[in-house]
Design a protein around this motif. Structure first.
Motif, PDB file in Angstrom:
ATOM      1  N   PRO A 189      69.601  51.124 126.619  1.00 54.80           N
ATOM      2  CA  PRO A 189      69.525  49.651 126.715  1.00 54.80           C
ATOM      3  C   PRO A 189      68.634  49.163 127.870  1.00 54.80           C
ATOM      4  O   PRO A 189      68.000  48.117 127.747  1.00 54.80           O
ATOM      5  CB  PRO A 189      70.982  49.229 126.941  1.00 54.80           C
ATOM      6  N   GLY A 246      70.199  39.803 123.620  1.00 53.89           N
ATOM      7  CA  GLY A 246      69.926  40.560 124.830  1.00 53.89           C
ATOM      8  C   GLY A 246      69.140  39.809 125.879  1.00 53.89           C
ATOM      9  O   GLY A 246      69.626  38.841 126.470  1.00 53.89           O
ATOM     10  N   SER A 302      77.057  45.511 117.998  1.00 52.69           N
ATOM     11  CA  SER A 302      77.449  46.241 119.206  1.00 52.69           C
ATOM     12  C   SER A 302      78.829  46.854 119.045  1.00 52.69           C
ATOM     13  O   SER A 302      79.804  46.143 118.831  1.00 52.69           O
ATOM     14  CB  SER A 302      77.454  45.274 120.398  1.00 52.69           C
ATOM     15  N   ALA A 336      72.903  55.811 128.342  1.00 51.95           N
ATOM     16  CA  ALA A 336      72.834  54.663 129.255  1.00 51.95           C
ATOM     17  C   ALA A 336      71.419  54.190 129.574  1.00 51.95           C
ATOM     18  O   ALA A 336      71.210  53.030 129.924  1.00 51.95           O
ATOM     19  CB  ALA A 336      73.590  54.991 130.547  1.00 51.95           C
ATOM     20  N   SER A 344      73.206  42.240 131.763  1.00 50.61           N
ATOM     21  CA  SER A 344      73.890  43.459 132.206  1.00 50.61           C
ATOM     22  C   SER A 344      74.516  44.126 130.987  1.00 50.61           C
ATOM     23  O   SER A 344      74.542  43.550 129.893  1.00 50.61           O
ATOM     24  CB  SER A 344      74.992  43.127 133.215  1.00 50.61           C
ATOM     25  N   ILE A 395      71.537  45.725 115.009  1.00 49.99           N
ATOM     26  CA  ILE A 395      72.805  46.325 114.595  1.00 49.99           C
ATOM     27  C   ILE A 395      73.920  45.812 115.505  1.00 49.99           C
ATOM     28  O   ILE A 395      73.666  45.369 116.633  1.00 49.99           O
ATOM     29  CB  ILE A 395      72.679  47.876 114.600  1.00 49.99           C
ATOM     30  N   CYS A 400      76.962  42.473 126.570  1.00 48.13           N
ATOM     31  CA  CYS A 400      77.274  42.852 125.189  1.00 48.13           C
ATOM     32  C   CYS A 400      78.510  43.748 125.076  1.00 48.13           C
ATOM     33  O   CYS A 400      78.951  44.038 123.968  1.00 48.13           O
ATOM     34  CB  CYS A 400      76.088  43.572 124.559  1.00 48.13           C
ATOM     35  N   HIS A 401      79.002  44.232 126.200  1.00 48.38           N
ATOM     36  CA  HIS A 401      80.229  45.052 126.190  1.00 48.38           C
ATOM     37  C   HIS A 401      81.164  44.429 127.226  1.00 48.38           C
ATOM     38  O   HIS A 401      81.169  44.825 128.391  1.00 48.38           O
ATOM     39  CB  HIS A 401      79.926  46.508 126.558  1.00 48.38           C
ATOM     40  N   PHE A 419      75.850  56.054 119.301  1.00 43.76           N
ATOM     41  CA  PHE A 419      75.128  55.088 118.473  1.00 43.76           C
ATOM     42  C   PHE A 419      75.558  55.277 117.017  1.00 43.76           C
ATOM     43  O   PHE A 419      76.085  56.308 116.637  1.00 43.76           O
ATOM     44  CB  PHE A 419      73.596  55.213 118.578  1.00 43.76           C
TER      45      PHE A 419
HETATM   46  C1  HEC Z   1      71.967  43.212 124.125  1.00 40.61           C
HETATM   47  C2  HEC Z   1      73.261  43.820 123.971  1.00 40.61           C
HETATM   48  C3  HEC Z   1      73.546  45.138 124.662  1.00 40.61           C
HETATM   49  C4  HEC Z   1      73.411  45.456 125.995  1.00 40.61           C
HETATM   50  C5  HEC Z   1      72.882  44.586 127.110  1.00 40.61           C
HETATM   51  C6  HEC Z   1      73.924  46.801 126.128  1.00 40.61           C
HETATM   52  N1  HEC Z   1      74.354  47.262 124.921  1.00 40.61           N
HETATM   53 FE1  HEC Z   1      75.283  49.009 124.568  1.00 40.61          FE
HETATM   54  N2  HEC Z   1      75.089  48.714 122.585  1.00 40.61           N
HETATM   55  C7  HEC Z   1      74.587  47.581 121.987  1.00 40.61           C
HETATM   56  C8  HEC Z   1      74.352  47.828 120.585  1.00 40.61           C
HETATM   57  C9  HEC Z   1      73.809  46.823 119.588  1.00 40.61           C
HETATM   58  C10 HEC Z   1      74.717  49.172 120.358  1.00 40.61           C
HETATM   59  C11 HEC Z   1      74.565  49.930 119.038  1.00 40.61           C
HETATM   60  C12 HEC Z   1      73.118  50.429 118.953  1.00 40.61           C
HETATM   61  C13 HEC Z   1      72.892  51.466 117.881  1.00 40.61           C
HETATM   62  O1  HEC Z   1      73.836  52.101 117.423  1.00 40.61           O
HETATM   63  O2  HEC Z   1      71.720  51.681 117.518  1.00 40.61           O
HETATM   64  C14 HEC Z   1      75.187  49.686 121.630  1.00 40.61           C
HETATM   65  C15 HEC Z   1      75.706  50.963 121.809  1.00 40.61           C
HETATM   66  C16 HEC Z   1      76.239  51.414 123.008  1.00 40.61           C
HETATM   67  C17 HEC Z   1      76.984  52.645 123.176  1.00 40.61           C
HETATM   68  C18 HEC Z   1      77.339  53.628 122.081  1.00 40.61           C
HETATM   69  C19 HEC Z   1      78.768  53.490 121.696  1.00 40.61           C
HETATM   70  C20 HEC Z   1      79.141  54.421 120.587  1.00 40.61           C
HETATM   71  O3  HEC Z   1      80.320  54.404 120.211  1.00 40.61           O
HETATM   72  O4  HEC Z   1      78.300  55.165 120.064  1.00 40.61           O
HETATM   73  C21 HEC Z   1      77.311  52.741 124.506  1.00 40.61           C
HETATM   74  C22 HEC Z   1      78.103  53.854 125.162  1.00 40.61           C
HETATM   75  C23 HEC Z   1      76.727  51.589 125.170  1.00 40.61           C
HETATM   76  N3  HEC Z   1      76.105  50.792 124.229  1.00 40.61           N
HETATM   77  C24 HEC Z   1      76.760  51.383 126.528  1.00 40.61           C
HETATM   78  C25 HEC Z   1      75.933  50.434 127.165  1.00 40.61           C
HETATM   79  C26 HEC Z   1      75.600  50.449 128.582  1.00 40.61           C
HETATM   80  C27 HEC Z   1      76.078  51.470 129.589  1.00 40.61           C
HETATM   81  C28 HEC Z   1      74.785  49.373 128.794  1.00 40.61           C
HETATM   82  C29 HEC Z   1      74.098  48.961 130.080  1.00 40.61           C
HETATM   83  C30 HEC Z   1      73.233  49.956 130.712  1.00 40.61           C
HETATM   84  C31 HEC Z   1      74.637  48.687 127.502  1.00 40.61           C
HETATM   85  N4  HEC Z   1      75.315  49.380 126.546  1.00 40.61           N
HETATM   86  C32 HEC Z   1      73.944  47.503 127.320  1.00 40.61           C
HETATM   87  C33 HEC Z   1      74.363  46.377 122.626  1.00 40.61           C
HETATM   88  C34 HEC Z   1      74.118  46.287 123.991  1.00 40.61           C
END
Ligand code: HEC
Ligand code: HEC
Length: 360
Positions: A160, A99, A119, A157, A79, A117, A83-84, A145
């Motif tokens: 991921p 992941g 999270s 959204a 979910s 990269i 990671c958050h 990102f």
């Molecule tokens: C496997 C781990 C993982 C999962 C699961 C994941 N994320 Fe992330 N998330 C990351 C990573 C790593 C980044 C940075 C990616 C990049 O900058 O290229 C990120 C970046 C983000 C950002 C950008 C934040 C910013 O300050 O720019 C948001 C918002 C976010 N995720 C929301 C979500 C949401 C909503 C979901 C589910 C639908 C989700 N993430 C699922 C790892 C994850």
């Protein structure tokens, strides 16, 4: 101890930011409160919502359930919270995230699908890109990102969910996952009812409404009213002398050239200014920094003091601090912490799957 009138200092400080750094290396210990309004503003206590995705309470609740429900992932095991996670400041406490085949939470999570990269936290993403001059009235996005490649939380959204490393896995094609998720959700009466109430016009379960609900929930997680915000609002008694010294050093040594505004970030990529490892990424926010270790886009700095130490004698980016300054600046940055930020976790999700996925 220097005593100069506030108005005069404000001018001095603005010109120091303009030329970046004080040239001498290391800030002096100036405990005098200045006028900081050109550089920082307090975080608003309510988040802005875009006209295309207005707030309603059910939408926010639906978004929270979707955020924690592994039903959005290809193999129904991961979910957003994998990671958050609130226990790790809405990030994951790891250098790189694990992941779609991961098991466990935070530093204890293991698996082989590893993101390239670090999270970032999702705290305050409602305000990403706001600056001292750009009001939030008509403002809804700022580039998300590390490389700013999408400009709204709604668009972010889907990323991921469609990414094999993060949530998709390898058993469903990227082109098919959103339709598969929609069909799964349509088969669960509780979700059908929630989508009807959250989206009274369309009543539809579709990818657009899934991402709108997720974004609405994310906008809830804000951290206003830190001690620094109270200070900016006029209560000078909330900061200690050392914290004010750190704040003044932060400005005088050039940090606020990029770390400014309500987020302490201009959310910009400073082309030609490689920060570390020759990789150029956007300036991250420094709010609630104590809760989001490790630091930098590669998570390579385990402690706040290590991240600050990266800036020792950095003539290349017009920043000058030395080791006498690290602690004062860290002490100032911690005035942005709010330990009371939202940390809710649902007890159950409508799919009946494990809340958060395989994060036990
Ligand atoms: C496997 C781990 C993982 C999962 C699961 C994941 N994320 Fe992330 N998330 C990351 C990573 C790593 C980044 C940075 C990616 C990049 O900058 O290229 C990120 C970046 C983000 C950002 C950008 C934040 C910013 O300050 O720019 C948001 C918002 C976010 N995720 C929301 C979500 C949401 C909503 C979901 C589910 C639908 C989700 N993430 C699922 C790892 C994850
Ligand atoms: C030229 C713009 C710029 C200046 C000036 C600058 N920073 Fe940064 N800061 C960045 C960028 C870009 C990153 C992300 C670098 C990375 O991830 O590799 C960053 C990252 C950080 C981080 C880690 C945040 C996190 O969540 O990972 C801290 C702490 C920090 N800076 C503090 C400072 C301090 C203290 C100063 C002054 C001594 C300063 N910065 C000066 C642009 C800047």
């Amino acid at each position: 101890m220097k005593r100069i009138q506030v108005g005069f200092i404000a001018v001095t400080c603005a010109s120091l930011i303009g030329c970046g750094g004080n040239g001498g290396g290391g800030g002096e210990n100036d405990p005098q409160v200045r006028d900081y309004s050109d550089t920082f503003t307090a975080l608003l206590s309510t988040p802005p919502y875009p006209m295309t995705n207005p707030y309603n309470e059910v939408k926010e609740q639906l978004g929270e359930l979707l955020f924690w429900d592994p039903i959005l992932s290809g193999d129904q095991n991961t979910s957003c919270a994998s990671c958050h996670h609130p226990d790790f400041g809405w990030a994951d406490g790891r250098r790189f995230s694990i992941g779609s085949d991961g098991i466990g939470l935070g530093p204890a999570r293991f698996g082989s699908e590893i993101t390239p990269i670090h999270s970032p936290t999702i705290m305050n993403v409602a305000f990403t890109g706001t600056t001292v001059n750009k009001s939030t009235n008509s403002f809804v996005s700022g580039g998300y990102f590390w490389d700013l490649r999408v400009d709204t939380l709604e668009k972010q959204a889907e990323g991921p969910i469609k990414n094999p490393i993060e949530m998709l896995g390898y058993n469903i094609a990227e082109a098919d996952i959103m339709a598969a998720v929609v069909n799964r959700l349509k088969a669960i009466p509780e979700y059908v009812g929630l989508f009807q109430q959250a989206f009274p016009e369309t009543k539809a379960i579709n990818s657009e409404n899934i991402t709108k609900a997720l974004a609405t929930f994310e906008r809830k997680i804000i951290t206003p009213n830190s001690r620094f915000d109270q200070f900016l609002a006029g209560d000078q008694t909330v900061l200690t002398q050392q914290e004010v010294i750190g704040l003044n050093k932060f400005i005088d040594s050039g940090c606020a050239r990029c770390h400014s505004g309500p987020m302490l970030s201009d959310n910009a990529i400073h082309l030609g200014e490689a920060i570390i490892n020759d990789v150029v990424v956007r300036t991250p926010s420094l709010r609630n920094i104590s809760f989001t270790a490790p630091y930098m886009h590669d998570g390579s700095r385990p402690r706040l003091i290590d991240a600050i130490a990266d800036y020792e004698n950095r003539g290349d980016i017009d920043v000058n601090i030395d080791d006498d300054d690290f602690n004062d600046i860290a002490v100032f940055l911690r005035t942005l912490d709010t330990s009371t930020f939202y940390k809710g976790k649902p007890d159950v999700v409508p799919s009946g799957l494990t809340v958060g996925g395989d994060i036990y």
